[in-house]
Structure formats: C-alpha cells, structure tokens
Write an enzyme that holds these catalytic residues in place. Structure first.
Site, PDB file in Angstrom:
ATOM      1  N   TYR A   2       0.827  -1.201   0.000  1.00 62.05           N
ATOM      2  CA  TYR A   2       0.000   0.000   0.000  1.00 62.05           C
ATOM      3  C   TYR A   2       0.864   1.256   0.000  1.00 62.05           C
ATOM      4  CZ  TYR A   2       0.900   0.926   4.979  1.00 62.05           C
ATOM      5  OH  TYR A   2       1.491   1.225   6.177  1.00 62.05           O
ATOM      6  N   LYS A  28       6.416  -1.776   1.787  1.00 63.53           N
ATOM      7  CA  LYS A  28       5.228  -1.227   2.462  1.00 63.53           C
ATOM      8  C   LYS A  28       4.106  -2.256   2.395  1.00 63.53           C
ATOM      9  CE  LYS A  28       3.247   3.357   3.226  1.00 63.53           C
ATOM     10  NZ  LYS A  28       3.378   3.308   4.673  1.00 63.53           N
ATOM     11  N   GLU A  32      12.582   2.435  13.740  1.00 62.91           N
ATOM     12  CA  GLU A  32      11.617   3.455  13.344  1.00 62.91           C
ATOM     13  C   GLU A  32      10.439   3.416  14.304  1.00 62.91           C
ATOM     14  OE1 GLU A  32      10.056   2.631   9.406  1.00 62.91           O
ATOM     15  OE2 GLU A  32       9.903   0.505   9.834  1.00 62.91           O
ATOM     16  N   LEU A  45      11.184   1.430   6.773  1.00 65.44           N
ATOM     17  CA  LEU A  45      10.570   1.863   5.526  1.00 65.44           C
ATOM     18  C   LEU A  45      11.322   3.108   5.047  1.00 65.44           C
ATOM     19  CD1 LEU A  45       7.997   1.332   3.691  1.00 65.44           C
ATOM     20  CD2 LEU A  45       7.116   3.391   4.780  1.00 65.44           C
TER      21      LEU A  45
HETATM   22  N1  PDD Z   1       3.064   5.242   7.527  1.00 67.57           N
HETATM   23  N2  PDD Z   1       7.756   3.887   8.775  1.00 67.57           N
HETATM   24  C1  PDD Z   1       6.584   3.223   8.882  1.00 67.57           C
HETATM   25  C2  PDD Z   1       6.570   1.926   9.610  1.00 67.57           C
HETATM   26  C3  PDD Z   1       5.416   3.755   8.319  1.00 67.57           C
HETATM   27  O1  PDD Z   1       4.258   3.074   8.423  1.00 67.57           O
HETATM   28  C4  PDD Z   1       5.477   5.005   7.661  1.00 67.57           C
HETATM   29  C5  PDD Z   1       4.276   5.619   7.017  1.00 67.57           C
HETATM   30  C6  PDD Z   1       6.716   5.668   7.590  1.00 67.57           C
HETATM   31  C7  PDD Z   1       6.881   7.003   6.904  1.00 67.57           C
HETATM   32  O2  PDD Z   1       6.785   6.887   5.517  1.00 67.57           O
HETATM   33  P1  PDD Z   1       6.355   8.124   4.625  1.00 67.57           P
HETATM   34  O3  PDD Z   1       7.219   9.257   5.008  1.00 67.57           O
HETATM   35  O4  PDD Z   1       6.606   7.679   3.217  1.00 67.57           O
HETATM   36  O5  PDD Z   1       4.912   8.380   4.934  1.00 67.57           O
HETATM   37  C8  PDD Z   1       7.835   5.076   8.136  1.00 67.57           C
HETATM   38  C9  PDD Z   1       1.881   5.596   6.779  1.00 67.57           C
HETATM   39  C10 PDD Z   1       1.617   7.047   6.751  1.00 67.57           C
HETATM   40  C11 PDD Z   1       0.722   4.731   7.216  1.00 67.57           C
HETATM   41  O6  PDD Z   1       0.926   3.544   7.338  1.00 67.57           O
HETATM   42  O7  PDD Z   1      -0.393   5.250   7.367  1.00 67.57           O
END
Ligand code: PDD
Length: 279
Positions: free
Chosen positions: A33, A143, A175, A199
């Site tokens: 996703y 993801k 993270e 991620l």
């Molecule tokens: N989450 N690390 C994890 C585990 C995440 O689930 C996310 C994002 C990030 C940050 O990624 P980005 O900067 O590309 O949004 C890092 C999203 C927002 C979610 O699962 O809703």
C-alpha cells in the site's frame, strides 16, 4: 462530502464497498500500500510514492504496477466525490486467488483499492512515545499490508497514554510504528540507514534534503536508546505528520534543545508542500 473509496472498478462511500474473499489481502495480507496527501488539484509527491509502490510490488513478486495515469484518474475522481480540498489517499494493491490457498499463482489480475479521507492539517503538539522490541519481519523496507506488530505497538503506547511506539532491534532504534525516527544531536541529524529494517519514508528523504539545504550535516547510522533519550531533538517523520518533535520517551524527558534547527526543518518541509500544491 465524505470518505469515498474505489474497489476494482466501483466507487462508493466506505460502507458501500465490499471486498470479496478472493482478495488475498484478507487472508494473507498479500499486498502492498501507499499513503499520500493531496491538496487542491495536486497529489503531493505522487511520483515518489509511485516509485516506492513499484519497488514494493516487485519485492513481493508482482511485476506489474498499474499505470500511473490510471491511478491518478481514480484518485482525482475520489477527490471530486469526497469534496475535500485536502485529503489522505490510501492506495492498496493485492493479489487474488479463487480460494484460500497459501500458494499465490502469478495472475494478471490484481485488486486495486483506493480511498480518500479528510486531512485535518498539520498538528504541532510534541509527542510522547514508548519503546518496544522490534519483532517485525525483515522486509520492513516493503510497504506491506502486514501491520499487526505496528498495531500492537501503537496499542501498547495508547494503553499508557502515549502517542506512539519506537521499535528497537538489538539495541538499535529502527523506526516508529507509523513513521521514521531521527535525532538532532550537536547540530547533526542522525537517522537509521535505509536497509530492510525501516521503511524508506518519503518524508524522511524530504527531511534529509531539507537538512542538506540548511547546512545541517546528516549521518545515516543506527543509534541506541541512550542516544535517543539524550538527543537534543527527537523527530518523527511521515507523509501525514510531516515532522513532529518528541517531548518524552519511556517517561524520560527529551530536552528539545534545538528548536531553531527543528523549526527551520519543519518550515522547509511544510513550505515545499504548500509551494508544490498551491502553485
Ligand atoms: N506510515 N515507517 C513506517 C513503519 C510507516 O508506516 C510510515 C508511514 C513511515 C513514513 O513513511 P512516509 O514518510 O513515506 O509516509 C515510516 C503511513 C503514513 C501509514 O501507514 O499510514
């Protein structure tokens, strides 16, 4: 006005969308996703999200990504239907199989789920976090839909009145359950490298770029819990949160001694969003 979704050709409000049991997301979390923001007519950093989506699909053995143009047109239609001027786009691609069988046969049909919900804008409040052992799989760079351990970590944080949970693997901070974690220490930005344990966040990349523009040295290396507790600033970053500072972790107060750098970084990131979307 309202949250709208699209599933394999159909548009509707959330409760009107049904997902069939042939969607392997249900039994196996067999899919990936993306989460993006849009404002006005612009899907912020669509190309970056599309590139990561393609990588995630490839990593799970799905070699075909729907065309960017097709995805954009579904998103635009949902934005119109929802009536929101600013929203959160959720996009999921999952495999199909006629029955519940672990084996996935490479097929040409994949399920596309897209939804749009309201984005209530940037929030400023500093966050309180806890740390938890990172027991997640070794492909955190993908993801994937398998978010059980992130859900459990967040629930653990909520149970003690905190906003989120930072994963720690073998003494190294990886993270946060829904965002990346970086620290500012002695004027430098330190952040976990993009390997298979985090991620590669789009906002993390933006943060690194912004730091470069501001002359803040960036060190991509793992850091320990004691470095986390002793940081001048702890910063979490994600698409929807941009950057948020952290005021406490496991009950330890984070000193928040580098407001100047934090606010400069935050301003750059928000300005980029407004500049690109409102141009
Ligand atoms: N989450 N690390 C994890 C585990 C995440 O689930 C996310 C994002 C990030 C940050 O990624 P980005 O900067 O590309 O949004 C890092 C999203 C927002 C979610 O699962 O809703």
């Amino acid at each position: 006005m309202g949250d709208y979704a699209y599933y394999n050709g159909r548009y509707g409000k959330y409760p009107e969308i049904n997902v069939p049991l042939t969607d392997r997301a249900l039994f196996f979390g067999d899919g990936v996703y993306e989460v993006m923001l849009y404002r006005g007519e612009v899907i912020y950093q669509f190309d970056e999200h599309y590139e990561r989506l393609t990588k995630s699909l490839k990593a799970i053995g799905i070699s075909r990504t729907p065309e960017a143009r097709a995805l954009r047109s579904v998103i635009y239609k949902l934005c119109d239907l929802s009536g929101y001027s600013e929203g959160i786009i959720y996009l999921q691609i999952s495999a199909s199989s006629p029955s519940r069988t672990h084996e996935r046969v490479e097929s040409l049909t994949y399920n596309l789920l897209v939804s749009v919900s309201k984005y209530s804008g940037y929030e400023d409040k500093a966050l309180s976090l806890i740390t938890v052992t990172d027991r997640r799989h070794g492909i955190c760079n993908v993801k994937s839909l398998n978010l059980l351990l992130s859900v459990l970590a967040l629930n653990e944080a909520r149970a003690v009145g905190c906003d989120g949970a930072v994963f720690v693997r073998g003494g190294t901070v990886t993270e946060e359950s829904r965002s990346n974690v970086s620290i500012l220490k002695s004027g430098k930005l330190i952040t976990h490298p993009t390997d298979n344990y985090i991620l590669p966040g789009i906002m993390r990349s933006n943060l690194i770029r912004a730091a470069g523009e501001l002359g803040i040295p960036v060190i991509e290396r793992g850091f320990s819990i004691s470095e986390l507790y002793g940081a001048d600033e702890v910063i979490i970053s994600s698409t929807t949160k941009f950057v948020r500072r952290v005021s406490s972790i496991d009950g330890h107060e984070i000193k928040m001694r580098d407001s100047e750098r934090f606010f400069s970084l935050k301003e750059r990131l928000l300005l980029d969003y407004f500049d690109k979307c409102d141009a």
